[in-house]
Every structure is written in C-alpha cells, then in structure tokens.
Design a protein around this motif. Sequence first.
Motif, PDB file in Angstrom:
ATOM      1  N   HIS A 142      -6.438  11.002   6.140  1.00 59.25           N
ATOM      2  CA  HIS A 142      -6.641   9.834   6.992  1.00 59.25           C
ATOM      3  C   HIS A 142      -5.280   9.209   7.253  1.00 59.25           C
ATOM      4  CE1 HIS A 142      -7.942   6.015   8.595  1.00 59.25           C
ATOM      5  NE2 HIS A 142      -7.266   5.396   7.649  1.00 59.25           N
ATOM      6  N   PRO A 143      -4.846   9.116   8.520  1.00 58.58           N
ATOM      7  CA  PRO A 143      -3.537   8.550   8.819  1.00 58.58           C
ATOM      8  C   PRO A 143      -3.577   7.031   8.922  1.00 58.58           C
ATOM      9  CG  PRO A 143      -4.489   9.473  10.819  1.00 58.58           C
ATOM     10  CD  PRO A 143      -5.483   9.704   9.716  1.00 58.58           C
ATOM     11  N   GLY A 144      -3.463   6.367   7.789  1.00 59.49           N
ATOM     12  CA  GLY A 144      -3.525   4.916   7.791  1.00 59.49           C
ATOM     13  C   GLY A 144      -2.340   4.268   8.471  1.00 59.49           C
ATOM     14  N   GLY A 145      -1.238   4.999   8.585  1.00 62.88           N
ATOM     15  CA  GLY A 145      -0.019   4.518   9.217  1.00 62.88           C
ATOM     16  C   GLY A 145       1.103   5.475   8.876  1.00 62.88           C
ATOM     17  N   THR A 146       2.224   5.368   9.564  1.00 71.94           N
ATOM     18  CA  THR A 146       3.313   6.319   9.342  1.00 71.94           C
ATOM     19  C   THR A 146       3.904   6.181   7.942  1.00 71.94           C
ATOM     20  OG1 THR A 146       4.808   4.741  10.433  1.00 71.94           O
ATOM     21  CG2 THR A 146       3.915   6.527  11.775  1.00 71.94           C
ATOM     22  N   LYS A 147       4.002   4.955   7.427  1.00 76.31           N
ATOM     23  CA  LYS A 147       4.528   4.772   6.077  1.00 76.31           C
ATOM     24  C   LYS A 147       3.580   5.350   5.031  1.00 76.31           C
ATOM     25  CE  LYS A 147       7.424   0.719   6.932  1.00 76.31           C
ATOM     26  NZ  LYS A 147       7.686  -0.702   6.564  1.00 76.31           N
ATOM     27  N   VAL A 148       2.279   5.202   5.258  1.00 74.39           N
ATOM     28  CA  VAL A 148       1.303   5.774   4.333  1.00 74.39           C
ATOM     29  C   VAL A 148       1.358   7.298   4.377  1.00 74.39           C
ATOM     30  CG1 VAL A 148      -1.153   5.985   3.782  1.00 74.39           C
ATOM     31  CG2 VAL A 148      -0.196   3.757   4.405  1.00 74.39           C
ATOM     32  N   LEU A 149       1.521   7.867   5.577  1.00 77.25           N
ATOM     33  CA  LEU A 149       1.624   9.319   5.696  1.00 77.25           C
ATOM     34  C   LEU A 149       2.852   9.842   4.948  1.00 77.25           C
ATOM     35  CD1 LEU A 149       0.610   9.948   9.419  1.00 77.25           C
ATOM     36  CD2 LEU A 149      -0.664  10.614   7.375  1.00 77.25           C
ATOM     37  N   ALA A 150       3.976   9.155   5.072  1.00 76.26           N
ATOM     38  CA  ALA A 150       5.176   9.557   4.341  1.00 76.26           C
ATOM     39  C   ALA A 150       4.943   9.473   2.840  1.00 76.26           C
ATOM     40  CB  ALA A 150       6.353   8.681   4.750  1.00 76.26           C
ATOM     41  N   ALA A 151       4.221   8.444   2.405  1.00 74.42           N
ATOM     42  CA  ALA A 151       3.910   8.300   0.980  1.00 74.42           C
ATOM     43  C   ALA A 151       2.997   9.421   0.503  1.00 74.42           C
ATOM     44  CB  ALA A 151       3.257   6.937   0.724  1.00 74.42           C
ATOM     45  N   ASP A 161       1.418  16.925  10.464  1.00 74.10           N
ATOM     46  CA  ASP A 161       1.664  16.822  11.901  1.00 74.10           C
ATOM     47  C   ASP A 161       0.428  16.429  12.699  1.00 74.10           C
ATOM     48  OD1 ASP A 161       0.518  19.236  11.191  1.00 74.10           O
ATOM     49  OD2 ASP A 161       1.701  20.438  12.588  1.00 74.10           O
ATOM     50  N   HIS A 162      -0.735  17.003  12.367  1.00 72.15           N
ATOM     51  CA  HIS A 162      -1.962  16.623  13.087  1.00 72.15           C
ATOM     52  C   HIS A 162      -2.243  15.128  12.913  1.00 72.15           C
ATOM     53  CE1 HIS A 162      -2.540  20.787  13.786  1.00 72.15           C
ATOM     54  NE2 HIS A 162      -3.041  21.083  12.610  1.00 72.15           N
ATOM     55  N   GLU A 163      -1.990  14.640  11.708  1.00 66.85           N
ATOM     56  CA  GLU A 163      -2.230  13.232  11.416  1.00 66.85           C
ATOM     57  C   GLU A 163      -1.356  12.332  12.293  1.00 66.85           C
ATOM     58  OE1 GLU A 163      -3.495  15.503   7.763  1.00 66.85           O
ATOM     59  OE2 GLU A 163      -1.952  15.667   9.310  1.00 66.85           O
ATOM     60  N   ARG A 164      -0.082  12.701  12.442  1.00 62.84           N
ATOM     61  CA  ARG A 164       0.819  11.896  13.268  1.00 62.84           C
ATOM     62  C   ARG A 164       0.421  11.960  14.746  1.00 62.84           C
ATOM     63  NH1 ARG A 164       3.923  13.082   8.840  1.00 62.84           N
ATOM     64  NH2 ARG A 164       5.203  11.324   8.107  1.00 62.84           N
ATOM     65  N   GLU A 165      -0.064  13.105  15.189  1.00 63.82           N
ATOM     66  CA  GLU A 165      -0.530  13.217  16.572  1.00 63.82           C
ATOM     67  C   GLU A 165      -1.741  12.319  16.818  1.00 63.82           C
ATOM     68  OE1 GLU A 165      -1.375  17.320  17.058  1.00 63.82           O
ATOM     69  OE2 GLU A 165       0.728  17.959  16.952  1.00 63.82           O
ATOM     70  N   ILE A 166      -2.663  12.319  15.874  1.00 60.92           N
ATOM     71  CA  ILE A 166      -3.884  11.524  16.041  1.00 60.92           C
ATOM     72  C   ILE A 166      -3.570  10.039  16.043  1.00 60.92           C
ATOM     73  CG2 ILE A 166      -6.065  10.861  14.939  1.00 60.92           C
ATOM     74  CD1 ILE A 166      -6.163  13.529  16.454  1.00 60.92           C
ATOM     75  N   ILE A 167      -2.735   9.584  15.112  1.00 60.87           N
ATOM     76  CA  ILE A 167      -2.453   8.147  15.074  1.00 60.87           C
ATOM     77  C   ILE A 167      -1.665   7.724  16.312  1.00 60.87           C
ATOM     78  CG2 ILE A 167      -0.278   8.150  13.768  1.00 60.87           C
ATOM     79  CD1 ILE A 167      -1.479   5.739  12.206  1.00 60.87           C
ATOM     80  N   SER A 168      -0.867   8.633  16.868  1.00 59.40           N
ATOM     81  CA  SER A 168      -0.144   8.328  18.098  1.00 59.40           C
ATOM     82  C   SER A 168      -1.090   8.164  19.269  1.00 59.40           C
ATOM     83  CB  SER A 168       0.866   9.439  18.407  1.00 59.40           C
ATOM     84  OG  SER A 168       1.471   9.239  19.664  1.00 59.40           O
ATOM     85  N   GLU A 169      -2.108   9.003  19.342  1.00 59.06           N
ATOM     86  CA  GLU A 169      -3.015   9.019  20.487  1.00 59.06           C
ATOM     87  C   GLU A 169      -4.194   8.052  20.370  1.00 59.06           C
ATOM     88  OE1 GLU A 169      -4.222  13.053  21.234  1.00 59.06           O
ATOM     89  OE2 GLU A 169      -2.200  13.806  20.801  1.00 59.06           O
ATOM     90  N   LEU A 212       0.797  -1.220   0.000  1.00 59.96           N
ATOM     91  CA  LEU A 212       0.000   0.000   0.000  1.00 59.96           C
ATOM     92  C   LEU A 212       0.838   1.283   0.000  1.00 59.96           C
ATOM     93  CD1 LEU A 212      -2.622   1.551   0.090  1.00 59.96           C
ATOM     94  CD2 LEU A 212      -2.809   1.041   2.525  1.00 59.96           C
ATOM     95  N   PRO A 213       1.871   1.440   0.847  1.00 62.91           N
ATOM     96  CA  PRO A 213       2.632   2.703   0.812  1.00 62.91           C
ATOM     97  C   PRO A 213       3.232   3.033  -0.548  1.00 62.91           C
ATOM     98  CG  PRO A 213       3.055   1.554   2.857  1.00 62.91           C
ATOM     99  CD  PRO A 213       2.281   0.604   2.001  1.00 62.91           C
ATOM    100  N   PRO A 214       3.941   2.095  -1.234  1.00 65.78           N
ATOM    101  CA  PRO A 214       4.454   2.456  -2.563  1.00 65.78           C
ATOM    102  C   PRO A 214       3.342   2.726  -3.571  1.00 65.78           C
ATOM    103  CG  PRO A 214       4.935   0.149  -2.044  1.00 65.78           C
ATOM    104  CD  PRO A 214       4.463   0.791  -0.791  1.00 65.78           C
ATOM    105  N   PHE A 215       2.229   2.004  -3.452  1.00 62.30           N
ATOM    106  CA  PHE A 215       1.086   2.272  -4.332  1.00 62.30           C
ATOM    107  C   PHE A 215       0.572   3.691  -4.110  1.00 62.30           C
ATOM    108  CE2 PHE A 215      -3.447   2.532  -5.157  1.00 62.30           C
ATOM    109  CZ  PHE A 215      -3.573   1.947  -6.408  1.00 62.30           C
ATOM    110  N   ALA A 216       0.430   4.075  -2.830  1.00 64.70           N
ATOM    111  CA  ALA A 216      -0.058   5.419  -2.512  1.00 64.70           C
ATOM    112  C   ALA A 216       0.888   6.485  -3.045  1.00 64.70           C
ATOM    113  CB  ALA A 216      -0.234   5.571  -1.002  1.00 64.70           C
ATOM    114  N   GLU A 217       2.191   6.256  -2.886  1.00 64.64           N
ATOM    115  CA  GLU A 217       3.166   7.255  -3.339  1.00 64.64           C
ATOM    116  C   GLU A 217       3.105   7.440  -4.852  1.00 64.64           C
ATOM    117  OE1 GLU A 217       7.887   8.384  -2.781  1.00 64.64           O
ATOM    118  OE2 GLU A 217       7.084   6.550  -1.894  1.00 64.64           O
TER     119      GLU A 217
END
Length: 350
Positions: A275-284, A297-305, A243-248
Amino acid sequence: MTENAKLLGLAIATPEHVILQSEAKEMATRLFSDRYREFKPLSRVFDNAGINKRYAARPLSWFSEPHAWEDRMAAYAEVASALFIESSTKALDHAGLKASDVDCIVTVSSTGFTTPSLEARLAGQMGFRADIERVPVFGLGCAAGVSGFAIAARMAKARPGALVLFVAIELCSLAFRLDKLTKPNIIATALFGDGAAACLLRCGPGGIAEVESSGEHLFPDTLGIMGWQIDDVGFGIILEQSLPPFAEKEVGPAMASILARSGLRLSDVDRFICHPGGTKVLAALESTFGLAPESLDHEREIISEYGNMSSPTVLFVLQRAIAAGLPERSAMAALGPGFTASCVTLKRVA
C-alpha cells in the motif's frame, strides 16, 4: 487438507472528477494560507508527495464550501454505490461470471457508511441472490485492502466452491475540512484520493493467484498514529508525522513475524505489493524489507496517478503487478489504524 482460495478476477473504478495536484495546491493556498501561518512550509508536501493527479467524489469547487455530515454522507451513498456497481460488474464480467453466482460479499470502507450497508442497498440492482451472505467491515482504514482480502479468502476457503466478492471503497476526499487548521489536515489535503476495487475469490481450478497465507500484527500503544477524530462536522484526520521512521524500524520485523507463522521468511518473497501511503513511507518500506531504493515501482506509479485512496490502493498496485506478470510468490502488505500491519502471500497459478 483444505484447498486455498484463488483470486479469479480484479477490477478497479474511480469517480469522474479529476483533481490535478497543481490545482489542489492552488486551492489549498487560497483557503488556508491567510488563516494558518504554518501553511507555507507545509505546502511543500504538495510538491514532494509524488502525486500528479487524483480522483474525487465531487468537483474541486465543492470543497471550497463548508459541508456537514448530511452533505458528506449523501455524497458517500451516491458515489460509493456507483463505484461498487462499476468495480463489481467489471470483475464479474472479466471472470465470465454473474452477480447471481456470488455467495458472499465482504465490503470494506472507513470513509463513510450507510445503513443498510452498500451491498444490501444494491442487491436488487446488482442481481444478488436472496441467500447471499454479507460481511460489511468498517474501521480498518488503509490496511483494509489486505485485511479485507484475507477475510474474503478465509470465507472462500471455509466453503469450497463458494464465490466470494470482495469490494474496497474509499472516498477520502469527503473528509476534507476547511475548519481544521492543523498539520495532519494540510498533509491529508495533499495525499488522499478516491477509488474502489473488487476481487473475486473461490476455491477450485484456475485463477490468477493462490492465497497462500495471511496475518496481522497489532502494535501496542500506537492508537495515536493514524485514525479518525469524529465531531459534528465529520471525520478529522489523525496522522502522526513519525510514521515513516516507525515503519522503517518496526514493520520489517512485524512482517517477518507474520510470515514466520506460515514457515516463510522475508527472503522467500519475490515481490512485495505494498500500500503506497506516501513516498516517504515507500522509502521506509524498501529499507525495512531490504529492497533496493525505488524498487516499489508499481506503487510509485499508482500514487502518482491516483494518490493514496486508502484501502483499495494496494489492489490497484496488485492489478498492475498482475499485468506485468506475477512472480512465484508475492506478499501484499499494508499499514493502517490500530496501528496494524497486514500481510497476504500469493502464489502464482501455473
């Protein structure tokens, strides 16, 4: 020209049970390491997912015992009902409105179901009118936070003055499987949590943001990327590690195509709300949208919490973006089974 719908209010809710990522890893190790030889290398996902804690419909001990459909759907009916009431009531209260003011309800969920649907079961308790329109939607998965929001906005636009309540509820934890010794199941154990969000939309004065445009892109021949495999025990996760390479590679052009239908470009968007599906998806996504690394940044905060709660997660991000101050134009974006990209653009109300 017909007026666009406006977002009047937004509220979130989570179940009472908190699961720390360290606790989830310990439990998964205890339950899977002796039965699945690939568990040890896979277990790094618990440390690399960018998740600190999640909320769950049941306490951690519940997941160490086998459960079939009856148990899972009983838990869904109980907890999803409570989250529907809490998120909807909060949204109405914040907007100074009552349940009897609601003309239409759009409810999205892909992690459980009841018949009659949730909003019908809760109509009397909530105080909805007898002539209310109900639009329950199943199967959009993680994309439903954006796709369902778009459906609700179109319902509001079609009936100027009508108040539309949009509720996204997911209890992803109830899909946890002891019997599935697969990579997708282990990864899902490290990623997914539970939560709900409710939005109010109506055409008229005021509001937080105007719903400017919406659209979707369905990628051909991608059914195997994400979804459910349903059997006698419950839901089984389908989740491609590609999924991450596909998204990128694919999501940026797809979003550009969606925006172009409304005369917009990616560069016209001041802030993506993803939608923060995961950190790799967010980077993609940062790469495919031409954003600076770590800018979501908001996305990373939400997935962390909260972890990945599927459909309501993007609305948790939207709430945080609203609190921080929306720019002139934002674009909500989410990916989901189909495989689908969904987008809604919002313009700040002056």
